[in-house]
Design a protein around this motif. Structure first.
Motif, PDB file in Angstrom:
ATOM      1  N   SER A  88      32.790  -8.212 -23.920  1.00 26.80           N
ATOM      2  CA  SER A  88      32.511  -8.297 -25.279  1.00 26.80           C
ATOM      3  C   SER A  88      33.996  -8.638 -25.931  1.00 26.80           C
ATOM      4  N   TYR A  89      34.903  -8.561 -25.247  1.00 28.64           N
ATOM      5  CA  TYR A  89      36.568  -8.939 -25.990  1.00 28.64           C
ATOM      6  C   TYR A  89      37.070 -10.139 -25.263  1.00 28.64           C
ATOM      7  N   LEU A  90      36.189 -11.054 -24.683  1.00 29.62           N
ATOM      8  CA  LEU A  90      36.497 -12.328 -24.171  1.00 29.62           C
ATOM      9  C   LEU A  90      36.050 -13.259 -25.168  1.00 29.62           C
ATOM     10  N   THR A  91      37.103 -14.042 -25.402  1.00 27.43           N
ATOM     11  CA  THR A  91      36.627 -15.440 -26.337  1.00 27.43           C
ATOM     12  C   THR A  91      37.796 -16.252 -26.048  1.00 27.43           C
ATOM     13  N   ALA A  92      37.423 -17.624 -26.506  1.00 30.39           N
ATOM     14  CA  ALA A  92      38.460 -18.662 -26.425  1.00 30.39           C
ATOM     15  C   ALA A  92      39.205 -18.695 -25.205  1.00 30.39           C
ATOM     16  N   THR A  93      38.352 -18.458 -23.982  1.00 28.54           N
ATOM     17  CA  THR A  93      38.838 -18.542 -22.742  1.00 28.54           C
ATOM     18  C   THR A  93      37.920 -19.058 -21.712  1.00 28.54           C
ATOM     19  N   THR A  94      38.507 -19.363 -20.300  1.00 29.37           N
ATOM     20  CA  THR A  94      37.798 -20.093 -19.446  1.00 29.37           C
ATOM     21  C   THR A  94      37.650 -19.047 -18.168  1.00 29.37           C
ATOM     22  N   ILE A  95      36.611 -18.996 -17.557  1.00 31.82           N
ATOM     23  CA  ILE A  95      36.441 -18.365 -16.353  1.00 31.82           C
ATOM     24  C   ILE A  95      36.205 -19.221 -15.408  1.00 31.82           C
ATOM     25  N   THR A  96      37.023 -19.185 -14.411  1.00 38.27           N
ATOM     26  CA  THR A  96      37.059 -20.416 -13.512  1.00 38.27           C
ATOM     27  C   THR A  96      36.458 -19.702 -11.963  1.00 38.27           C
TER      28      THR A  96
END
Length: 101
Positions: A88-96
């Motif tokens: 819920s606190y992840l945003t504006a990011t990429t998970i590879t």
């Protein structure tokens, strides 16, 4: 935040995906919409055979630190995590999810 957007990469460079995630997040965060991009590595699907290169996953696996390509279910689990309350606190990011690449 109740709404989520997950962008799946389809051959786009990781830098482009990250830039898109950040740009969309800047546009949507105020509305409570998180933007998390998932950048999967080579995945064992029929797409390679359909494109005329059925041996590509086997060739790529030799370069992947984990020694294999992903299964579709493994990529789906990453997407499900990105959509979950645990992220819920992840945003504006990429998970590879590239097996170490």
């Amino acid at each position: 935040m109740a709404d989520y957007v997950v962008v799946l990469r389809d051959g786009t460079s990781d830098g482009t995906v990250a830039t898109q995630a950040e740009r969309h997040d800047a546009e949507l965060a105020h509305a409570g919409i998180r933007v998390v991009a998932v950048a999967p590595g080579t995945t064992d699907t029929g797409i390679h055979a359909a494109a005329g290169d059925p041996d590509r996953p086997r060739r790529v696996a030799a370069r992947v630190p984990l020694g294999r390509v992903a299964s579709p279910e493994e990529i789906a689990r990453v997407v499900m995590f990105a959509l979950s309350p645990e992220a819920s606190y992840l945003t504006a990011t990429t998970i590879t999810a590239g097996g170490g690449l």
